[in-house]
Design a protein around this motif. Structure first.
Motif, PDB file in Angstrom:
ATOM      1  N   PHE A  48       0.781  -1.483   0.014  1.00 10.99           N
ATOM      2  CA  PHE A  48       0.146  -0.396   0.143  1.00 10.99           C
ATOM      3  C   PHE A  48       0.714   1.304  -0.205  1.00 10.99           C
ATOM      4  CE2 PHE A  48      -3.567  -2.538   2.906  1.00 10.99           C
ATOM      5  CZ  PHE A  48      -4.020  -3.192   1.861  1.00 10.99           C
ATOM      6  N   LYS A  49       0.950   2.320  -0.730  1.00 16.37           N
ATOM      7  CA  LYS A  49       1.546   3.453  -0.882  1.00 16.37           C
ATOM      8  C   LYS A  49       1.499   3.995   0.337  1.00 16.37           C
ATOM      9  CE  LYS A  49       2.163   7.947  -3.423  1.00 16.37           C
ATOM     10  NZ  LYS A  49       1.187   7.962  -4.750  1.00 16.37           N
ATOM     11  N   ALA A  50       0.432   4.006   1.289  1.00 18.49           N
ATOM     12  CA  ALA A  50       0.893   5.256   2.260  1.00 18.49           C
ATOM     13  C   ALA A  50       1.364   4.276   3.684  1.00 18.49           C
ATOM     14  CB  ALA A  50      -0.096   6.043   2.768  1.00 18.49           C
ATOM     15  N   CYS A  51       1.389   2.726   3.227  1.00 17.71           N
ATOM     16  CA  CYS A  51       1.665   2.146   4.464  1.00 17.71           C
ATOM     17  C   CYS A  51       2.792   2.194   5.076  1.00 17.71           C
ATOM     18  CB  CYS A  51       1.523  -0.049   3.846  1.00 17.71           C
ATOM     19  SG  CYS A  51       2.298  -0.649   6.051  1.00 17.71           S
ATOM     20  N   PRO A  52       3.473   2.283   6.406  1.00 18.17           N
ATOM     21  CA  PRO A  52       4.373   3.108   7.459  1.00 18.17           C
ATOM     22  C   PRO A  52       5.343   1.861   6.795  1.00 18.17           C
ATOM     23  CG  PRO A  52       3.217   3.611   8.148  1.00 18.17           C
ATOM     24  CD  PRO A  52       2.049   2.741   7.508  1.00 18.17           C
ATOM     25  N   PHE A  53       5.035   0.228   7.116  1.00 18.28           N
ATOM     26  CA  PHE A  53       6.346  -0.952   6.825  1.00 18.28           C
ATOM     27  C   PHE A  53       6.396  -1.045   5.155  1.00 18.28           C
ATOM     28  CE2 PHE A  53       3.303  -1.096  10.318  1.00 18.28           C
ATOM     29  CZ  PHE A  53       4.479  -1.713  11.869  1.00 18.28           C
ATOM     30  N   CYS A  54       6.068  -0.713   4.513  1.00 14.57           N
ATOM     31  CA  CYS A  54       5.919   0.078   3.230  1.00 14.57           C
ATOM     32  C   CYS A  54       6.997   0.186   2.654  1.00 14.57           C
ATOM     33  CB  CYS A  54       4.387  -1.083   2.079  1.00 14.57           C
ATOM     34  SG  CYS A  54       3.114  -2.101   2.340  1.00 14.57           S
ATOM     35  N   VAL A  55       6.439   1.593   3.060  1.00  9.95           N
ATOM     36  CA  VAL A  55       7.714   2.572   2.858  1.00  9.95           C
ATOM     37  C   VAL A  55       9.001   2.489   3.205  1.00  9.95           C
ATOM     38  CG1 VAL A  55       8.352   5.075   3.344  1.00  9.95           C
ATOM     39  CG2 VAL A  55       6.188   4.487   2.891  1.00  9.95           C
ATOM     40  N   LYS A  56       8.950   1.683   4.477  1.00 13.84           N
ATOM     41  CA  LYS A  56       9.837   1.229   4.779  1.00 13.84           C
ATOM     42  C   LYS A  56      11.207   0.603   4.117  1.00 13.84           C
ATOM     43  CE  LYS A  56      11.985  -1.611   8.928  1.00 13.84           C
ATOM     44  NZ  LYS A  56      10.966  -2.337   9.878  1.00 13.84           N
ATOM     45  N   THR A  57      10.151  -1.083   3.531  1.00 13.51           N
ATOM     46  CA  THR A  57      10.763  -1.861   2.063  1.00 13.51           C
ATOM     47  C   THR A  57      10.689  -1.477   0.966  1.00 13.51           C
ATOM     48  OG1 THR A  57       8.794  -3.408   3.431  1.00 13.51           O
ATOM     49  CG2 THR A  57       9.918  -3.731   1.924  1.00 13.51           C
TER      50      THR A  57
END
Length: 130
Positions: A48-57
């Motif tokens: 998901f674009k704004a998911c913090p864990f996705c951003v981290k990845t």
């Protein structure tokens, strides 16, 4: 309702900070980068674009200089359904890793994904500072 009023601005703030502090990819020899690109060519990150864990990845992927397809599991029903049907759960981030045998691995959890990618693709020598 209240959570949605908080979630959207918080997500936008996360994306802004990510944009402003984006990591640099390592500089590699062309043949080494081509080898790594070939190894990652079938991989995909369901996110998901704004998911913090996705951003981290995604930041780790960029820091490692990897070309991994990003698949929006929130906005694209095809990817959402595939993640659920083949991966087994609707959880992001999830890294799809195809194997030469034809089997695939679905790796969940940002820390596990980052550790896997780091162990497999980390540059043995640090990139020079610019």
């Amino acid at each position: 309702m209240i959570w949605n009023l908080i979630r959207w601005p918080l997500g936008q703030l996360i994306l802004l900070i990510d944009f402003l502090t984006s990591p640099r990819a390592p500089v590699r020899e062309a043949e080494e980068q081509a080898r790594i690109d070939a190894e990652t060519s079938g991989m995909a990150l369901y996110q998901f674009k704004a998911c913090p864990f996705c951003v981290k990845t995604r930041r780790a992927i960029k820091r490692l200089g990897l070309k991994i397809e990003l698949r929006d599991a929130r906005g694209d029903m095809q990817w959402r359904q595939q993640l659920l049907a083949e991966g087994g759960r609707l959880q992001v981030p999830c890294l799809y890793i195809p194997h030469a045998s034809g089997d695939a691995q679905w790796l969940y959890e940002s820390d596990d994904i980052i550790a896997y990618l780091g162990n497999r693709f980390a540059d043995p020598k640090p990139a020079p500072y610019h």
